[in-house]
Design an enzyme around this catalytic site. Structure first.
Site, PDB file in Angstrom:
ATOM      1  CG  ASP A  76      -1.693   1.193   1.467  1.00 38.22           C
ATOM      2  OD1 ASP A  76      -1.501   2.191   0.734  1.00 38.22           O
ATOM      3  OD2 ASP A  76      -2.544   1.171   2.385  1.00 38.22           O
ATOM      4  CB  ILE A  77       2.162   3.539  -2.666  1.00 41.51           C
ATOM      5  CG1 ILE A  77       0.881   3.781  -3.437  1.00 41.51           C
ATOM      6  CG2 ILE A  77       3.034   2.545  -3.400  1.00 41.51           C
ATOM      7  CD1 ILE A  77       0.394   5.148  -3.333  1.00 41.51           C
ATOM      8  CG  ASN A 103      -0.861   4.773 -12.492  1.00 43.98           C
ATOM      9  OD1 ASN A 103      -1.490   5.445 -13.306  1.00 43.98           O
ATOM     10  ND2 ASN A 103      -1.286   3.578 -12.080  1.00 43.98           N
ATOM     11  CE1 TYR A 174      -8.237  11.025  -8.402  1.00 47.64           C
ATOM     12  CE2 TYR A 174      -9.365  12.686  -9.719  1.00 47.64           C
ATOM     13  CZ  TYR A 174      -8.513  11.593  -9.633  1.00 47.64           C
ATOM     14  OH  TYR A 174      -7.955  11.079 -10.771  1.00 47.64           O
ATOM     15  CE  LYS A 178      -4.939  11.886  -9.308  1.00 43.70           C
ATOM     16  NZ  LYS A 178      -3.798  10.958  -9.370  1.00 43.70           N
ATOM     17  CB  THR A 208      -9.513   3.019 -15.876  1.00 46.05           C
ATOM     18  OG1 THR A 208      -9.906   4.210 -15.178  1.00 46.05           O
ATOM     19  CG2 THR A 208      -8.380   3.354 -16.843  1.00 46.05           C
TER      20      THR A 208
HETATM   21  N1  NAD Z   1      -8.925   7.087 -15.782  1.00 44.09           N
HETATM   22  C1  NAD Z   1      -8.906   8.388 -15.912  1.00 44.09           C
HETATM   23  O1  NAD Z   1      -9.579   8.967 -16.789  1.00 44.09           O
HETATM   24  C2  NAD Z   1      -8.026   9.223 -15.026  1.00 44.09           C
HETATM   25  C3  NAD Z   1      -8.144  10.618 -15.111  1.00 44.09           C
HETATM   26  C4  NAD Z   1      -7.282  11.409 -14.348  1.00 44.09           C
HETATM   27  C5  NAD Z   1      -6.360  10.808 -13.516  1.00 44.09           C
HETATM   28  N2  NAD Z   1      -6.310   9.448 -13.429  1.00 44.09           N
HETATM   29  C6  NAD Z   1      -5.328   8.871 -12.520  1.00 44.09           C
HETATM   30  O2  NAD Z   1      -4.642   7.821 -13.171  1.00 44.09           O
HETATM   31  C7  NAD Z   1      -4.185   6.894 -12.182  1.00 44.09           C
HETATM   32  C8  NAD Z   1      -4.571   5.486 -12.582  1.00 44.09           C
HETATM   33  O3  NAD Z   1      -5.977   5.360 -12.482  1.00 44.09           O
HETATM   34  P1  NAD Z   1      -6.850   4.343 -13.363  1.00 44.09           P
HETATM   35  O4  NAD Z   1      -7.884   5.148 -14.010  1.00 44.09           O
HETATM   36  O5  NAD Z   1      -5.978   3.465 -14.156  1.00 44.09           O
HETATM   37  O6  NAD Z   1      -7.592   3.513 -12.189  1.00 44.09           O
HETATM   38  P2  NAD Z   1      -7.599   1.945 -11.811  1.00 44.09           P
HETATM   39  O7  NAD Z   1      -8.511   1.793 -10.645  1.00 44.09           O
HETATM   40  O8  NAD Z   1      -7.878   1.134 -13.021  1.00 44.09           O
HETATM   41  O9  NAD Z   1      -6.092   1.675 -11.384  1.00 44.09           O
HETATM   42  C9  NAD Z   1      -5.552   2.204 -10.187  1.00 44.09           C
HETATM   43  C10 NAD Z   1      -4.694   1.135  -9.549  1.00 44.09           C
HETATM   44  O10 NAD Z   1      -4.086   1.677  -8.364  1.00 44.09           O
HETATM   45  C11 NAD Z   1      -4.073   0.660  -7.385  1.00 44.09           C
HETATM   46  N3  NAD Z   1      -3.993   1.222  -6.032  1.00 44.09           N
HETATM   47  C12 NAD Z   1      -4.946   1.929  -5.376  1.00 44.09           C
HETATM   48  N4  NAD Z   1      -4.520   2.264  -4.153  1.00 44.09           N
HETATM   49  C13 NAD Z   1      -3.258   1.761  -4.021  1.00 44.09           C
HETATM   50  C14 NAD Z   1      -2.299   1.784  -2.976  1.00 44.09           C
HETATM   51  N5  NAD Z   1      -2.559   2.393  -1.810  1.00 44.09           N
HETATM   52  N6  NAD Z   1      -1.112   1.190  -3.187  1.00 44.09           N
HETATM   53  C15 NAD Z   1      -0.847   0.566  -4.368  1.00 44.09           C
HETATM   54  N7  NAD Z   1      -1.731   0.505  -5.389  1.00 44.09           N
HETATM   55  C16 NAD Z   1      -2.924   1.095  -5.220  1.00 44.09           C
HETATM   56  C17 NAD Z   1      -5.388  -0.080  -7.605  1.00 44.09           C
HETATM   57  O11 NAD Z   1      -5.369  -1.375  -7.016  1.00 44.09           O
HETATM   58  C18 NAD Z   1      -5.509  -0.087  -9.112  1.00 44.09           C
HETATM   59  O12 NAD Z   1      -4.981  -1.263  -9.696  1.00 44.09           O
HETATM   60  C19 NAD Z   1      -4.770   7.359 -10.864  1.00 44.09           C
HETATM   61  O13 NAD Z   1      -3.818   8.135 -10.168  1.00 44.09           O
HETATM   62  C20 NAD Z   1      -5.923   8.225 -11.283  1.00 44.09           C
HETATM   63  O14 NAD Z   1      -6.281   9.167 -10.307  1.00 44.09           O
HETATM   64  C21 NAD Z   1      -7.122   8.643 -14.157  1.00 44.09           C
END
Ligand code: NAD
Length: 310
Positions: A76-77, A103, A174, A178, A208
């Site tokens: 857990d990061i 990420n 959030y 961010k 996602t």
């Molecule tokens: N999908 C989008 O459109 C979007 C938009 C803006 C920002 N983001 C950012 O992109 C990043 C990836 O998101 P995504 O959309 O792929 O979501 P996702 O839920 O598919 O993937 C996120 C991953 O992070 C892991 N995770 C969560 N908490 C954790 C922790 N404490 N330690 C280790 N791993 C952990 C989860 O298990 C998951 O596999 C995130 O930071 C998200 O905020 C995504």
């Protein structure tokens, strides 16, 4: 394979949250580009509850099946001990660390008035504290290498969001995290540049689990070119992790589909300026005119071309 198709040859990367979504695409793209990857993922729900080593292990198996090198980590990061363990794993397994991609992410969307302290701290914990902790651990490792044998050629790539840069209803926790990550990126670039470390951030958009949970988009990727396919985010992150990007630091990029926008940060618009202190009456009289000349803050609809179209 040519050098350009393996721009990360001999580089070692940590990618957090790489078991699913955008992070999984980063991990696959990094391995295909020649990097050895520490695939971190807690494997929990979209709100950060629960956990499983399955998603990170599955991505490692996928990378190994393609002939790449990777190791999984289920930490857990948001926890302080995890960051040190991640850096240690990279060095133990692959002998060095060159790139840190922060990420991992969760969502607990509620309005400001309805956000509990627990939801606030969970979201800030994974995104902002997690990014701080891993950046500090990796930064200390690179500082020590730089003191031993001169500047390194290392990278931190953080993940911000249009929500943090432009604001978004229902995401006070959030968006705060961010926006904090975008600022942390700038400070990191200022402080670690002397050791040869660059720091940049992306604000991606992709289909996602996380985005689907907001109800704004479905998770299934369409046939053909789907601009919201998460795999389109990774080429920029590969470039930012490569030696090619060594002069780029302190930047935030909006990235989706075939589009990369350089996000220009806060800047001062129209001003009110007197030689000497301003009085209440002067502000009252003169500020409305200055405000009328100011552009409104950018909104999420201005964050990328597909948002403008939809
Ligand atoms: N999908 C989008 O459109 C979007 C938009 C803006 C920002 N983001 C950012 O992109 C990043 C990836 O998101 P995504 O959309 O792929 O979501 P996702 O839920 O598919 O993937 C996120 C991953 O992070 C892991 N995770 C969560 N908490 C954790 C922790 N404490 N330690 C280790 N791993 C952990 C989860 O298990 C998951 O596999 C995130 O930071 C998200 O905020 C995504």
């Amino acid at each position: 394979m040519s050098e350009t198709s393996r721009p990360l040859a001999d580089r070692v990367a940590i990618i957090t949250g790489a078991g699913r979504g955008i992070g999984r695409e980063h991990a696959l793209a990094y391995a295909r580009a020649g990097a050895a990857v520490v695939v971190n993922d807690l494997g929990g729900g979209g709100d950060g509850t629960g956990g499983s080593t399955g998603p990170a292990a599955d991505v490692v198996a996928e990378i190994e099946a393609e002939g790449g090198s990777a190791v999984s980590n289920g930490d857990d990061i948001s926890r302080p001990e995890s960051a040190a363990r991640l850096v240690h794993t990279a060095v133990e397994e692959f002998g060095r660390l060159d790139v840190l991609v922060n990420n991992a992410g969760i969502l607990r969307d509620k309005t400001l008035l309805n956000t509990s302290l627990e939801d606030w701290e969970a979201v800030l914990g994974v995104h902002l504290r997690g990014t701080f902790l891993t950046s500090q651990a990796a930064g200390r490792y690179w500082r020590d290498r730089a003191k031993e044998s001169g500047p390194v050629d290392a990278r931190i790539i953080n993940t911000s969001s249009g929500s943090g840069l432009f604001g978004n209803f229902g995401q006070s926790n959030y968006a705060s995290a961010k926006a904090g990550i975008a600022s942390l990126t700038i400070v990191t670039s200022l402080e670690l540049g002397r050791y040869g470390v660059t720091a940049n951030a992306i604000a991606p958009v992709a289909k996602t689990r996380l985005l689907a949970s907001t109800g704004r988009i479905e998770e299934t990727v369409s046939e053909g070119f789907d601009p919201y396919d998460p795999k389109h985010v990774s080429p920029l992150v590969v470039w930012l992790g490569s030696p090619e990007s060594r002069d780029v630091t302190g930047r935030v990029f909006s990235v989706v589909g075939g589009y990369v926008g350089v996000v220009e940060g806060w800047h001062i618009g129209p001003t009110l300026h007197h030689e000497g202190p301003l009085t209440f009456d002067e502000i009252s009289k003169e500020l409305p005119e200055v405000l009328a000349a100011a552009r409104p803050n950018a909104t999420p609809r201005e964050s990328h071309p597909y948002a403008r179209e939809s």
